[in-house]
Design an enzyme around this catalytic site. Structure first.
Site, PDB file in Angstrom:
ATOM      1  N   CYS A   2       0.838  -1.186   0.000  1.00  0.00           N
ATOM      2  CA  CYS A   2       0.000   0.000   0.000  1.00  0.00           C
ATOM      3  C   CYS A   2       0.885   1.252   0.000  1.00  0.00           C
ATOM      4  CB  CYS A   2      -0.849  -0.003   1.246  1.00  0.00           C
ATOM      5  SG  CYS A   2      -1.301  -1.635   1.838  1.00  0.00           S
ATOM      6  N   ARG A  27       2.547   0.774  -8.056  1.00  0.00           N
ATOM      7  CA  ARG A  27       2.834  -0.333  -7.148  1.00  0.00           C
ATOM      8  C   ARG A  27       1.628  -1.253  -6.981  1.00  0.00           C
ATOM      9  NH1 ARG A  27       7.507  -0.173  -4.526  1.00  0.00           N
ATOM     10  NH2 ARG A  27       8.662   1.773  -4.552  1.00  0.00           N
ATOM     11  N   TRP A  74      -3.887  -2.591  -0.529  1.00  0.00           N
ATOM     12  CA  TRP A  74      -3.971  -3.882  -1.172  1.00  0.00           C
ATOM     13  C   TRP A  74      -4.456  -4.848  -0.116  1.00  0.00           C
ATOM     14  CZ3 TRP A  74       0.755  -5.202  -4.758  1.00  0.00           C
ATOM     15  CH2 TRP A  74       0.293  -5.284  -6.074  1.00  0.00           C
ATOM     16  N   ASN A 100       0.469   0.215   6.489  1.00  0.00           N
ATOM     17  CA  ASN A 100       1.029  -0.714   5.509  1.00  0.00           C
ATOM     18  C   ASN A 100       1.576  -1.907   6.265  1.00  0.00           C
ATOM     19  OD1 ASN A 100       0.588   1.075   3.486  1.00  0.00           O
ATOM     20  ND2 ASN A 100       2.742   1.533   3.077  1.00  0.00           N
ATOM     21  N   GLY A 101       1.268  -3.105   5.810  1.00  0.00           N
ATOM     22  CA  GLY A 101       1.821  -4.283   6.469  1.00  0.00           C
ATOM     23  C   GLY A 101       0.716  -5.169   7.018  1.00  0.00           C
ATOM     24  N   GLU A 486      21.316 -20.365  -5.425  1.00  0.00           N
ATOM     25  CA  GLU A 486      21.012 -18.942  -5.583  1.00  0.00           C
ATOM     26  C   GLU A 486      22.088 -18.074  -4.920  1.00  0.00           C
ATOM     27  OE1 GLU A 486      19.364 -17.134  -7.337  1.00  0.00           O
ATOM     28  OE2 GLU A 486      18.990 -15.255  -6.294  1.00  0.00           O
ATOM     29  N   LYS A 490      24.336 -15.345  -6.914  1.00  0.00           N
ATOM     30  CA  LYS A 490      24.416 -13.920  -6.541  1.00  0.00           C
ATOM     31  C   LYS A 490      25.873 -13.491  -6.413  1.00  0.00           C
ATOM     32  CE  LYS A 490      21.282 -12.711  -7.392  1.00  0.00           C
ATOM     33  NZ  LYS A 490      20.108 -13.434  -7.799  1.00  0.00           N
ATOM     34  N   GLU A 493      27.698 -13.404  -9.952  1.00  0.00           N
ATOM     35  CA  GLU A 493      27.294 -12.417 -10.957  1.00  0.00           C
ATOM     36  C   GLU A 493      27.644 -10.987 -10.575  1.00  0.00           C
ATOM     37  OE1 GLU A 493      23.085 -12.299 -11.863  1.00  0.00           O
ATOM     38  OE2 GLU A 493      22.577 -12.703  -9.783  1.00  0.00           O
ATOM     39  N   HIS A 509      30.959 -37.058  -3.085  1.00  0.00           N
ATOM     40  CA  HIS A 509      31.104 -37.697  -4.395  1.00  0.00           C
ATOM     41  C   HIS A 509      32.008 -36.895  -5.327  1.00  0.00           C
ATOM     42  CE1 HIS A 509      28.136 -40.609  -3.181  1.00  0.00           C
ATOM     43  NE2 HIS A 509      27.356 -39.623  -2.795  1.00  0.00           N
ATOM     44  N   LYS A 608      19.307  -7.150 -17.923  1.00  0.00           N
ATOM     45  CA  LYS A 608      18.181  -7.422 -17.029  1.00  0.00           C
ATOM     46  C   LYS A 608      17.183  -8.365 -17.677  1.00  0.00           C
ATOM     47  CE  LYS A 608      15.901  -7.003 -13.257  1.00  0.00           C
ATOM     48  NZ  LYS A 608      16.406  -7.882 -12.189  1.00  0.00           N
TER      49      LYS A 608
END
Ligand code: F6R
Length: 613
Positions: A2, A27, A74, A100-101, A486, A490, A493, A509, A608
Site C-alpha cells: 500500500c 505499485r 492492497w 502498511n503491512g 542462488e 548472486k 554475478e 562424491h 536485465k
C-alpha cells in the site's frame, strides 16, 4: 504494498496527498482513501477501486484543510470494499489511522478489544490499531504516548500513520519492524511524509528516513524522532538528488541494496489480495484454477532460467510436499529440446521476473504446443509471459532495476507456497485445519524478513573477511538446497568470484576434494528437517581445514562454536525458510561486491532481460 502520503502545513492537504498517491499508483492497490482535518472536523473519503474513483468522490464532495493522510490499500484482511479501505476511524470519530503491512497478532488484539465491548466496522487488521490508540487516549495519555504504547503491542513489519482531532497540530508515524520505509519530507513551515520518496519529491528534497522501530511526531515546523522504547533520537537529514533515478534509490547506495530491503514489502505485496487471514483462505483469481482442473492435473513442469529456476526448485518441494502433485523443474533453455512428456493433464508453470525471457517464452510455447495448461508467475505487468499464459500469478513487487534479481526471487517462493495450498485444498489433500495453519504461517513472513534484513551489519563484517577469496562453495539440502545455488549465483554475478552451489549430500562424491584453507564453504544449516545432516557436513568441511560460514537458526548451540562465521536467521516455519535464508546470502554478495568497488546494479556482460536464445 500500500502507499501512504501525509501533509501538515498551511496548504490544503487533499491535492498534495492525491498527487502523491498517484505517483505510487504503479505499485498496485485495490482501494484508496483520504482523511483530512478541516477546522478540527475529521472528514474521510474512501472507496474500493482506483484512485480516479477517489478523486471523483473528492470532486463531488470536496475536503479542504490540513493535516491529512491518504492511503492506497492492497487487501490482506477482508475484501477490497469501502468499509475495509483505509483510513479507519476510532469509535469516537476523533482518531484516524492508515497502515502498511500485516498486524500479525491482530486476532488476539481484536479478541481483547471485543471483550472490552469494541465493535469492529471492518474486517481489517488495521482497525485494531485505531481502537487501541483510543483505548490509551481514554486513560489520559497524549497522542504520542498512546501511539507509542500501541506500536509496542503490534507484532509485524508495519508502517502506521495516525492523527487525532484533539491534537490536530501533529501527525504521528512509526516504522515497526523493518517494514517498507517511511520518508519525512522537510518544507518551510510545512512537512510531508510518505511510504516512498517519489510521492513527495515535487515538494522537497530534504528528507529523514525512519529506521526500523522508530517513530516520528511531525508538526508544521518540527520533526521529533524517538525509538519505540521512548528514547529521543537526533534526526539525520538527507538531501535527495534531483535526478529522478537517484531519487528513486532513496537512502540506499544501489538499487540492489534498495531491492534487498524492499523484500519485506515484496512478500507483503505478493500476499495482497490473495490471502484472507481471517478465513485462512488463498485466492489466486488470475490463475483460473478450478476444482475440476486441480483434480485433472497429473504433473507440473516448472520452467525458468537462472534465479527464477532456483525459485522454481523451492516450488517443487512445496508443491510436492503440500499438494502431492509430481513436479519437475526443467531449465527453460533445455525444456523445448528435451521432448518433455506433456499432455493436457500437465501444467507448464513458467517463472519470470521480466516475463520476456526468450527461453522461458519458448518453453511456454512448447508446453502449449503439446497441449499443456500454461501458467506463469511474472513480475512485469503486461509482459508476454503474463499475456500468453492460461493463468498467471503476478508477483506484485514493483519494478526490479538491479540486474541481480532479489525481490523477484522471494516473491515467487511465497506465490508457489500459496499455489501449493490452493492446489492441495482443491484436490482435497489437506483438511481445513492444515490449510488454516499453513496460511497462518504466511502472516509471520514480513516480520521474519524484516528481522533478518536488520542484521545487515553482521553480514557486512563477514563480507570483509571474504572479500579477497577466489572461490567459494555453497552447500544446502532439501528445501534449502536451491538457496545454495542462488547464493552462489548472486556472488558470482556481482562480485565475479567463482562460486558453486551444491547439494550437500553430493559433497563426498567429488567436490570435497576442493576443500582447503582457501575455499570458504557456505553451509545452509537452519533448523529444517535436514538440519542434522548439515551439521555433519559442517564437521566434514572443518575436518578438511575449510572455513565455514553457516546460515543458522537463532540459538542453535550445536552450530555455535563449530562454524567460523555464523549468519543467524530467526526461527521460521521450515517450508518458508528459503524466503529468509536467502537474505543473508544476497546481502553477503552485495557487500563483497560493494567492498570490491564493482558496478553492482549493472554487472559486466549481464542484461536485465534476456530476450535472445
Ligand atoms: C540473476 C538473474 C537471472 C534471471 C534470469 C531469468 O540474478 O537475474 O538469472 O533470473 O535471467 O530472468 P527472468 O526472471 O526475467 O525470466
Amino acid at each position: 504494498m500500500c502507499g501512504i502520503v501525509g501533509y501538515i502545513g498551511p496548504r490544503d492537504a487533499t491535492p498534495i496527498i492525491l498527487n502523491g498517491l498517484k505517483r505510487l499508483e504503479y505499485r498496485g492497490y485495490d482501494s484508496a482513501g483520504i482523511a483530512v482535518f478541516n477546522g478540527g472536523q475529521l472528514e474521510v473519503r474512501k472507496d474500493a477501486g482506483k484512485l480516479s474513483q477517489l478523486i471523483d468522490l473528492v470532486n463531488k464532495s470536496p475536503i479542504n484543510g490540513a493535516p491529512g493522510i491518504g492511503h492506497t490499500r492492497w487487501a490482506t484482511h477482508g475484501a477490497p470494499s469501502q468499509r475495509n479501505a483505509h483510513p479507519h476511524v476510532s469509535r469516537n470519530g476523533r482518531v484516524v489511522v492508515v497502515q502498511n503491512g500485516i498486524v500479525e497478532n491482530f486476532l488476539e488484539l481484536k479478541e481483547e478489544l471485543m471483550a472490552e465491548g469494541v465493535e469492529f466496522q471492518s474486517d481489517t487488521d488495521t482497525e485494531t490499531i485505531v481502537h487501541l490508540v483510543e483505548h490509551y487516549l481514554a486513560t489520559g495519555l497524549d497522542l504520542v504516548e498512546a501511539a507509542r504504547r500501541t506500536f509496542n503491542q503490534i507484532q509485524g513489519a508495519n508502517v502506521v500513520v495516525l492523527m487525532s482531532a484533539d491534537e490536530p497540530d501533529k501527525i504521528v508515524t512509526a516504522r515497526i519492524g523493518n517494514a517498507g520505509g517511511v520518508v519525512i519530507g522537510l518544507g518551510e513551515d510545512e512537512n510531508f511524509l510518505a511510504s516512498d520518496t517519489p510521492a513527495i519529491m515535487d515538494h522537497t528534497r530534504n528528507v529523514i528516513f525512519l529506521e526500523s522501530r522508530q517513530m516520528a511526531t511531525v508538526t508544521r515546523s518540527d520533526v521529533c524522532i524517538q525509538t519505540l522504547d521512548g528514547n529521543k533520537i537526533k534526526p539525520q537529514t538527507h538531501s535527495v538528488s534531483w535526478d529522478p533515478v537517484a531519487a528513486e534509490k532513496g537512502e540506499y547506495r544501489h538499487f540492489m541494496q534498495k531491492e534487498i530491503h524492499e523484500q519485506v514489502r515484496a512478500v507483503t505485496d505478493t500476499l495482497a489480495g490473495r490471502v484472507d487471514f481471517g478465513r485462512g483462505e488463498i485466492r489466486l483469481p488470475d490463475l483460473k484454477l478450478t476444482k475440476e482442473l486441480a483434480n485433472k492435473i497429473e504433473k507440473i513442469y516448472i520452467t525458468a532460467c537462472g534465479t527464477a529456476a532456483y525459485a522454481g526448485m523451492v516450488g517443487k518441494y512445496l508443491i510436492e510436499k503440500i499438494a502431492r502433485v509430481p513436479t519437475e523443474v526443467v531449465i527453460a533453455s533445455e525444456f523445448r529440446y528435451s521432448d518433455p512428456v506433456v499432455d493436457d493433464k500437465t501444467v507448464v508453470l513458467a517463472i519470470s521476473q521480466s516475463g520476456e525471457t526468450a527461453d522461458t517464452l519458448a518453453a511456454m510455447e512448447e508446453g502449449r504446443r503439446k497441449g499443456a495448461v500454461v501458467w506463469s508467475i511474472v513480475n512485469a505487468i503486461g509482459s508476454q509471459a503474463m499475456r500468453t499464459a492460461d493463468g498467471f500469478i503476478s508477483m506484485q513487487t514493483g519494478p526490479e532495476i538491479g540486474v541481480a534479481s532479489t525481490k523477484a526471487f522471494v516473491a515467487p517462493l511465497v506465490d508457489q507456497y500459496m499455489l501449493a495450498i490452493l492446489l492441495a485444498d482443491l484436490r482435497g489433500v489437506i483438511d481445513e485445519k492444515t490449510r488454516k495453519a499453513l496460511v497462518a504461517d504466511l502472516r509471520l513472513i514480513p516480520d521474519l524478513v524484516g528481522r533478518t534484513l536488520d542484521r545487515e551489519a553482521e553480514v557486512e563484517k563477514v563480507a570483509y573477511a571474504l572479500k579477497d577469496v577466489r572461490d567459494c562453495l555453497y552447500l544446502g539440502r532439501g528445501i534449502n538446497m536451491p538457496i545454495a545455488y542462488e547464493g552462489a549465483l548472486k556472488l558470482k554475478e556481482i562480485s565475479y568470484i567463482h562460486a558453486e552451489g551444491y547439494p550437500a549430500g553430493e559433497m563426498k562424491h567429488g567436490p570435497i576434494a576442493l576443500i582447503d584453507k582457501a575455499m570458504p564453504v557456505v553451509c545452509l544449516a537452519p533448523k529444517d528437517p535436514w538440519h542434522e545432516k548439515m551439521i555433519s557436513q559442517i564437521q566434514q568441511a572443518k575436518a578438511r581445514g575449510g572455513t565455514v560460514i553457516a546460515i543458522a537458526t537463532d540459538g542453535d548451540e550445536l552450530i555455535d562454536g563449530m562454524a567460523d562465521h555464523i549468519l543467524w536467521v530467526p526461527e521460521t516455519p521450515w517450508m518458508l525458510l528459503p524466503v529468509v535464508t536467502v537474505l543473508p546470502l544476497q546481502m553477503l554478495a552485495y557487500h563483497i561486491a560493494a567492498i570490491r568497488g564493482l558496478d553492482i546494479d549493472q554487472p559486466r556482460n549481464l542484461a536485465k532481460s534476456v530476450t535472445v536464445e
